[in-house]
Write an enzyme that holds these catalytic residues in place. Structure first.
Site, PDB file in Angstrom:
ATOM      1  N   LYS A  49      22.702  20.012  82.355  1.00  0.00           N
ATOM      2  CA  LYS A  49      22.332  19.308  81.122  1.00  0.00           C
ATOM      3  C   LYS A  49      22.144  17.798  81.340  1.00  0.00           C
ATOM      4  O   LYS A  49      22.563  17.259  82.369  1.00  0.00           O
ATOM      5  CB  LYS A  49      23.399  19.597  80.061  1.00  0.00           C
ATOM      6  CG  LYS A  49      23.458  21.064  79.622  1.00  0.00           C
ATOM      7  CD  LYS A  49      24.509  21.280  78.524  1.00  0.00           C
ATOM      8  CE  LYS A  49      24.518  22.718  78.037  1.00  0.00           C
ATOM      9  NZ  LYS A  49      25.501  22.907  76.921  1.00  0.00           N
ATOM     10  N   TYR A 107      17.853  27.085  71.701  1.00  0.00           N
ATOM     11  CA  TYR A 107      19.160  27.206  71.040  1.00  0.00           C
ATOM     12  C   TYR A 107      19.029  27.772  69.620  1.00  0.00           C
ATOM     13  O   TYR A 107      19.937  27.584  68.798  1.00  0.00           O
ATOM     14  CB  TYR A 107      19.876  25.858  71.027  1.00  0.00           C
ATOM     15  CG  TYR A 107      20.567  25.543  72.348  1.00  0.00           C
ATOM     16  CD1 TYR A 107      21.645  26.314  72.795  1.00  0.00           C
ATOM     17  CD2 TYR A 107      20.153  24.480  73.152  1.00  0.00           C
ATOM     18  CE1 TYR A 107      22.289  26.038  73.997  1.00  0.00           C
ATOM     19  CE2 TYR A 107      20.791  24.195  74.353  1.00  0.00           C
ATOM     20  CZ  TYR A 107      21.865  24.984  74.765  1.00  0.00           C
ATOM     21  OH  TYR A 107      22.503  24.709  75.957  1.00  0.00           O
ATOM     22  N   ASN A 129      28.714  19.061  77.797  1.00  0.00           N
ATOM     23  CA  ASN A 129      29.555  19.874  78.689  1.00  0.00           C
ATOM     24  C   ASN A 129      28.842  20.314  79.970  1.00  0.00           C
ATOM     25  O   ASN A 129      29.163  21.353  80.541  1.00  0.00           O
ATOM     26  CB  ASN A 129      30.168  21.042  77.914  1.00  0.00           C
ATOM     27  CG  ASN A 129      29.104  21.975  77.353  1.00  0.00           C
ATOM     28  OD1 ASN A 129      27.918  21.773  77.569  1.00  0.00           O
ATOM     29  ND2 ASN A 129      29.546  23.005  76.653  1.00  0.00           N
ATOM     30  N   HIS A 170      24.628  24.813  81.038  1.00  0.00           N
ATOM     31  CA  HIS A 170      24.395  26.020  80.232  1.00  0.00           C
ATOM     32  C   HIS A 170      24.353  27.198  81.191  1.00  0.00           C
ATOM     33  O   HIS A 170      23.846  27.073  82.304  1.00  0.00           O
ATOM     34  CB  HIS A 170      23.046  25.941  79.496  1.00  0.00           C
ATOM     35  CG  HIS A 170      22.604  27.291  78.979  1.00  0.00           C
ATOM     36  ND1 HIS A 170      23.040  27.772  77.775  1.00  0.00           N
ATOM     37  CD2 HIS A 170      21.846  28.281  79.537  1.00  0.00           C
ATOM     38  CE1 HIS A 170      22.543  29.002  77.607  1.00  0.00           C
ATOM     39  NE2 HIS A 170      21.813  29.323  78.663  1.00  0.00           N
ATOM     40  N   GLU A 225      15.970  33.938  78.934  1.00  0.00           N
ATOM     41  CA  GLU A 225      16.057  32.518  79.267  1.00  0.00           C
ATOM     42  C   GLU A 225      15.304  32.193  80.552  1.00  0.00           C
ATOM     43  O   GLU A 225      14.665  31.131  80.650  1.00  0.00           O
ATOM     44  CB  GLU A 225      17.530  32.100  79.340  1.00  0.00           C
ATOM     45  CG  GLU A 225      18.184  32.131  77.961  1.00  0.00           C
ATOM     46  CD  GLU A 225      19.678  31.871  77.960  1.00  0.00           C
ATOM     47  OE1 GLU A 225      20.269  31.867  76.862  1.00  0.00           O
ATOM     48  OE2 GLU A 225      20.268  31.668  79.044  1.00  0.00           O
TER      49      GLU A 225
HETATM   50  P1  ADP Z   1      28.328  28.063  75.857  1.00  0.00           P
HETATM   51  O1  ADP Z   1      27.390  26.974  76.335  1.00  0.00           O
HETATM   52  O2  ADP Z   1      29.656  27.987  76.537  1.00  0.00           O
HETATM   53  O3  ADP Z   1      27.707  29.437  75.928  1.00  0.00           O
HETATM   54  P2  ADP Z   1      27.859  28.158  72.980  1.00  0.00           P
HETATM   55  O4  ADP Z   1      26.749  29.118  73.267  1.00  0.00           O
HETATM   56  O5  ADP Z   1      28.877  28.568  71.961  1.00  0.00           O
HETATM   57  O6  ADP Z   1      28.649  27.759  74.315  1.00  0.00           O
HETATM   58  O7  ADP Z   1      27.257  26.772  72.476  1.00  0.00           O
HETATM   59  C1  ADP Z   1      26.074  26.248  73.039  1.00  0.00           C
HETATM   60  C2  ADP Z   1      26.260  24.765  73.275  1.00  0.00           C
HETATM   61  O8  ADP Z   1      26.418  24.103  72.004  1.00  0.00           O
HETATM   62  C3  ADP Z   1      27.536  24.388  74.039  1.00  0.00           C
HETATM   63  O9  ADP Z   1      27.414  24.522  75.447  1.00  0.00           O
HETATM   64  C4  ADP Z   1      27.723  22.936  73.616  1.00  0.00           C
HETATM   65  O10 ADP Z   1      26.814  22.054  74.298  1.00  0.00           O
HETATM   66  C5  ADP Z   1      27.326  23.016  72.132  1.00  0.00           C
HETATM   67  N1  ADP Z   1      28.494  23.292  71.270  1.00  0.00           N
HETATM   68  C6  ADP Z   1      29.145  24.473  71.123  1.00  0.00           C
HETATM   69  N2  ADP Z   1      30.162  24.375  70.247  1.00  0.00           N
HETATM   70  C7  ADP Z   1      30.146  23.090  69.805  1.00  0.00           C
HETATM   71  C8  ADP Z   1      30.934  22.338  68.873  1.00  0.00           C
HETATM   72  N3  ADP Z   1      31.963  22.898  68.214  1.00  0.00           N
HETATM   73  N4  ADP Z   1      30.631  21.030  68.678  1.00  0.00           N
HETATM   74  C9  ADP Z   1      29.592  20.446  69.326  1.00  0.00           C
HETATM   75  N5  ADP Z   1      28.806  21.094  70.214  1.00  0.00           N
HETATM   76  C10 ADP Z   1      29.072  22.391  70.456  1.00  0.00           C
HETATM   77 MG    MG Z   2      26.087  30.221  74.892  1.00  0.00          MG
END
Ligand code: ADP
Ligand code: MG
Length: 143
Positions: free
Chosen positions: A11, A51, A114, A117, A128
């Site tokens: 990212k 997303y 974070n 992805h 994807e």
């Molecule tokens: P992952 O990436 O671990 O699969 P998710 O699919 O639940 O997680 O969420 C997609 C992305 O959205 C996350 O990687 C993060 O960048 C963002 N995200 C998820 N939950 C939150 C939150 N509570 N607040 C802000 N950003 C979030």
């Molecule tokens: Mg996810």
């Protein structure tokens, strides 16, 4: 157990932190092979579509803004149980909850920024990969 393919994004936060190589090393160290890799800048429309599953979440708007703030590395990873293995190497979505040694523990800033992805299931992995790499492009990279 089977050889699988999964899709990864390094990212914008991680690209800006200059840890593309460190993150890629984590994948390789876990036995995942980089089958395809390129740097791209997501458009607003691409980030929204990618997303789309999160469009009703409160964080969706900020997430789209974050994912378009700078270039990312999109990759196809291959290996034994690649989807699960990648999720393990990535660590929990919230870096405060991520295990020691995981990418998110070491390189994420917070739950939004974070670092990586990773696809969460075989169907999403296929979708994807196809979102960013055409069949012809993948075929041209076959080894
Ligand atoms: P992952 O990436 O671990 O699969 P998710 O699919 O639940 O997680 O969420 C997609 C992305 O959205 C996350 O990687 C993060 O960048 C963002 N995200 C998820 N939950 C939150 C939150 N509570 N607040 C802000 N950003 C979030
Ligand atoms: Mg996810």
């Amino acid at each position: 157990m089977a050889i699988e393919r999964t899709f990864s994004i390094i990212k914008p936060d991680a690209v800006a932190k200059n840890v593309i190589g460190a993150i890629t090393s984590k994948f390789e160290g876990a036995g995942l092979r980089i089958l395809a890799s390129k740097m791209v800048r997501l458009t607003d429309a691409q980030a929204k579509a990618f997303y789309g599953v999160h469009k009703d979440k409160p964080f969706y708007g900020d997430l789209v803004k974050f994912m378009t703030e700078g270039p990312v590395i999109v990759q196809v990873l291959e290996g034994e149980s690649a989807i699960t293995k990648n999720r393990e190497v990535m660590g929990a979505t919230n870096p405060e909850k991520a295990a020691a040694g995981t990418i998110r523990k070491e390189f994420a800033t917070n739950i939004e920024r974070n670092a990586v992805h990773g696809s969460d299931a075989p169907e999403t992995a296929r979708e994807e990969i196809a979102f960013f790499f055409s069949a012809a492009e993948m075929a041209s990279l076959a080894r």
